[in-house]
Design a protein around this motif. Structure first.
Motif, PDB file in Angstrom:
ATOM      1  N   TYR A 191      38.231 -21.845  28.873  1.00 51.96           N
ATOM      2  CA  TYR A 191      38.998 -22.280  27.845  1.00 51.96           C
ATOM      3  C   TYR A 191      38.774 -23.873  27.612  1.00 51.96           C
ATOM      4  CZ  TYR A 191      41.636 -18.018  27.776  1.00 51.96           C
ATOM      5  OH  TYR A 191      42.030 -16.791  27.695  1.00 51.96           O
ATOM      6  N   LYS A 241      37.816 -25.017  23.621  1.00 52.27           N
ATOM      7  CA  LYS A 241      38.603 -24.089  22.929  1.00 52.27           C
ATOM      8  C   LYS A 241      38.142 -24.073  21.561  1.00 52.27           C
ATOM      9  CE  LYS A 241      42.883 -25.420  21.999  1.00 52.27           C
ATOM     10  NZ  LYS A 241      42.954 -26.760  22.445  1.00 52.27           N
ATOM     11  N   ARG A 249      47.485 -26.766  26.494  1.00 51.01           N
ATOM     12  CA  ARG A 249      47.426 -25.621  26.743  1.00 51.01           C
ATOM     13  C   ARG A 249      48.237 -24.360  25.959  1.00 51.01           C
ATOM     14  NH1 ARG A 249      46.235 -23.414  32.133  1.00 51.01           N
ATOM     15  NH2 ARG A 249      44.553 -24.745  32.993  1.00 51.01           N
ATOM     16  N   GLU A 293      47.101 -19.445  23.852  1.00 49.38           N
ATOM     17  CA  GLU A 293      47.290 -18.079  23.846  1.00 49.38           C
ATOM     18  C   GLU A 293      46.740 -17.401  22.385  1.00 49.38           C
ATOM     19  OE1 GLU A 293      48.958 -15.431  25.659  1.00 49.38           O
ATOM     20  OE2 GLU A 293      47.691 -16.540  27.187  1.00 49.38           O
ATOM     21  N   ASP A 340      38.612 -17.568  22.766  1.00 50.99           N
ATOM     22  CA  ASP A 340      38.150 -18.338  23.775  1.00 50.99           C
ATOM     23  C   ASP A 340      36.356 -18.187  23.415  1.00 50.99           C
ATOM     24  OD1 ASP A 340      36.453 -16.185  25.718  1.00 50.99           O
ATOM     25  OD2 ASP A 340      38.726 -15.410  25.230  1.00 50.99           O
ATOM     26  N   LYS A 375      43.473 -10.105  25.442  1.00 49.72           N
ATOM     27  CA  LYS A 375      43.456 -11.705  25.832  1.00 49.72           C
ATOM     28  C   LYS A 375      43.242 -11.731  27.310  1.00 49.72           C
ATOM     29  CE  LYS A 375      46.945 -12.857  22.772  1.00 49.72           C
ATOM     30  NZ  LYS A 375      48.417 -13.466  22.309  1.00 49.72           N
ATOM     31  N   SER A 429      43.767 -14.042  29.287  1.00 46.45           N
ATOM     32  CA  SER A 429      44.581 -14.841  30.226  1.00 46.45           C
ATOM     33  C   SER A 429      45.135 -14.103  31.228  1.00 46.45           C
ATOM     34  CB  SER A 429      45.593 -15.655  29.304  1.00 46.45           C
ATOM     35  OG  SER A 429      46.942 -15.117  29.151  1.00 46.45           O
TER      36      SER A 429
END
Ligand code: ADP
Ligand code: MN
Length: 307
Positions: free
Chosen positions: A1, A4, A23, A27, A31, A80, A82
């Motif tokens: 990330y 980004k 940050r 979400e 990426d 996602k 993350s």
């Protein structure tokens, strides 16, 4: 990330931002690896346009894609990557031996896991499709991106679309030049715009939750259709949906129920399978009883019917 990619919804173009601190927006950003793969779909001629976001969820975003030459539409599910989103998945995973290798010192390897997770949805969709269930046809899976049939609110009828496809066949040879196509790749991607108007194409069929039923009879018919689907899914496909609700059922063409979101579905031998099944039954019953005010069957009767 670290680098980004942000999509500016006003100008509908993509740019790369170097920003390590911000940050909060990660979400909803895409990426770089994912963005590269989306570009590939455009370069290799699968898509000509990615236009709009159909849904942003905890675990995945869904984008709308189209090949304007063939008229073929796509729902593009991007899982996602993350780590946060994996917490929820633990209860589905812990009972499955296939996931044993993804924990190291009790920490989950997110990259590996997301791969298995998306493969699982792809496989489950294929299995359901092969067994004749109404699910979006899965087309292709590339790492964390699942390309599937788009369930449109305004489906183009078959004859019309095959005529268009024949025309497109001729036209496409001209556009097949990779270099020429690549130049416009960035313009072709505007995935972070949320669809806000019912334009002709790219508007998805409603979820059951959003569907306006035409009559009490129709409500009851649909309720029964769902129960029969649960039974057949269990009996023929050996699958329990495990997240069944009015959010994961789509009303297609005003009367056909489509099942979506099957990444967490499990086989009957999963230690929690029957608990998940009871939960599915409860969700469906609650919706039809409390929201749609119809007489429902007893949950334990439905349970017996399904298994
Ligand atoms: P999530 O894990 O975020 O719940 P879903 O697979 O349930 O992901 O998709 C989220 C939403 O995107 C659905 O509720 C539906 O409105 C829309 N959607 C998903 N797949 C399709 C599809 N194939 N065609 C049209 N709309 C879709
Ligand atoms: Mn869902």
């Amino acid at each position: 990330y670290q680098d980004k990619i942000k999509i500016d919804s006003q100008v509908k173009s993509a740019r790369i931002e170097k920003d390590k601190s911000d940050r909060a927006t990660v979400e909803n950003a895409i990426d770089p690896k994912t963005f590269n793969q989306l570009q590939k779909f455009i370069r290799n001629g699968t898509l000509t346009k990615i236009d709009g976001c159909l849904s942003t969820g905890k675990e995945a975003n869904i984008y709308y894609g189209i090949n304007e030459l063939t008229g073929k539409e796509f729902a593009i599910k991007v899982y996602k990557t993350s780590v946060l989103v994996f917490k929820d998945r633990e209860r589905y995973i812990s009972g499955e031996f296939r996931f044993k290798g993804f924990k190291n010192n009790n920490k989950i390897n997110a990259r590996k896991l997301i791969k298995v997770w998306s493969e699982k949805e792809f496989r489950n969709l294929k299995r359901l499709k092969l067994n004749g269930f109404n699910v979006p046809e899965p087309y292709e899976l590339k790492s964390n991106i699942l390309m599937m049939e788009f369930l449109s609110r305004n489906p183009v009828d078959e004859e019309e679309s095959s005529a268009a496809a024949a025309d497109a066949e001729k036209a496409s040879s001209a556009v097949n030049d990779e270099a020429a196509a690549a130049e416009s790749v960035e313009d072709a991607i505007a995935p972070l715009t949320i669809k806000s108007s019912e334009n002709e194409r790219g508007w998805p069929a409603p979820r059951l939750k959003d569907y306006e039923f035409k009559s009490d009879q129709q409500i009851f018919d649909i309720y029964q259709q769902i129960l029969v689907n649960m039974r057949l899914m269990y009996q023929k496909c050996r699958l329990v949906h495990a997240d069944l609700s009015e959010y994961n059922l789509i009303m297609y063409k005003d009367g056909e129920i489509y099942i979506i979101d099957v990444s967490q579905s499990v086989e009957p031998n999963h230690p929690m399978a029957l608990d998940f099944l009871r939960m599915d039954i409860k969700n469906i019953n609650d919706y039809f009883q409390k929201k749609k005010k119809i007489d429902v069957f007893l949950e334990k009767e439905i349970f017996k019917f399904v298994i």
